[in-house]
Motif scaffolding. Structure first.
Motif, PDB file in Angstrom:
ATOM      1  N   ARG A  26       0.850  -1.185   0.000  1.00  0.00           N
ATOM      2  CA  ARG A  26       0.000   0.000   0.000  1.00  0.00           C
ATOM      3  C   ARG A  26       0.887   1.237   0.000  1.00  0.00           C
ATOM      4  O   ARG A  26       1.969   1.238   0.560  1.00  0.00           O
ATOM      5  N   ALA A  69       0.602   5.831  -0.434  1.00  0.00           N
ATOM      6  CA  ALA A  69      -0.223   7.026  -0.561  1.00  0.00           C
ATOM      7  C   ALA A  69      -0.415   7.379  -2.037  1.00  0.00           C
ATOM      8  O   ALA A  69       0.418   7.049  -2.879  1.00  0.00           O
ATOM      9  N   VAL A  70      -1.491   8.060  -2.326  1.00  0.00           N
ATOM     10  CA  VAL A  70      -1.770   8.511  -3.684  1.00  0.00           C
ATOM     11  C   VAL A  70      -0.594   9.370  -4.159  1.00  0.00           C
ATOM     12  O   VAL A  70      -0.075  10.199  -3.414  1.00  0.00           O
ATOM     13  N   GLY A  71      -0.157   9.142  -5.388  1.00  0.00           N
ATOM     14  CA  GLY A  71       0.939   9.923  -5.960  1.00  0.00           C
ATOM     15  C   GLY A  71       2.325   9.400  -5.636  1.00  0.00           C
ATOM     16  O   GLY A  71       3.315  10.019  -5.974  1.00  0.00           O
ATOM     17  N   THR A  72       2.401   8.237  -4.959  1.00  0.00           N
ATOM     18  CA  THR A  72       3.696   7.670  -4.579  1.00  0.00           C
ATOM     19  C   THR A  72       4.530   7.293  -5.794  1.00  0.00           C
ATOM     20  O   THR A  72       5.727   7.447  -5.817  1.00  0.00           O
ATOM     21  N   ASP A  99       4.914   4.404  -9.377  1.00  0.00           N
ATOM     22  CA  ASP A  99       4.595   3.104  -9.972  1.00  0.00           C
ATOM     23  C   ASP A  99       4.943   1.994  -8.978  1.00  0.00           C
ATOM     24  O   ASP A  99       6.109   1.763  -8.677  1.00  0.00           O
TER      25      ASP A  99
END
Length: 104
Positions: free
Chosen positions: A57, A59-62, A64
């Motif tokens: 998992r 965070a958004v924008g981590t 690819d």
């Protein structure tokens, strides 16, 4: 002379030096520097990580989280007349460290 593949028991960390256009030039493995032969064919490809199995998992924008980068190159120890070996390298998603999959 045919050599049997040497598969490291665990993926060994290696340092890879790249050209400005992104092709491998040299590999540091086991305290030795192997020079990639630029005149021989190299393979570069991507596979996908089984994210559903490791449940990674982020965070958004981590970035690819699934692309595993691979290179297969021919390299040799100096001097230039040394025997060529085939190195298969991989880099896990979001990793900066390259891993040695096999030498043959």
């Amino acid at each position: 002379m045919t050599m049997a593949p040497e598969a490291p028991q665990n993926l060994a960390e290696v340092t890879v030096r790249f050209s400005p256009d992104g092709a491998p030039l040299a590999i540091r493995y086991n305290s030795r520097i192997w020079m990639v032969d630029p005149n021989l064919h190299t393979s570069h490809w991507f596979t996908r990580d089984a994210w559903w199995e490791n449940q990674r998992r982020a965070a958004v924008g981590t970035g690819d989280l699934v692309s595993i980068e691979h290179w297969q190159v021919q390299a040799q120890l100096p001097p230039a007349k040394a025997e060529l070996r085939t190195f298969t390298l991989r880099r896990e998603p979001l990793a900066t460290q390259w891993l040695l999959e096999s030498i043959s």
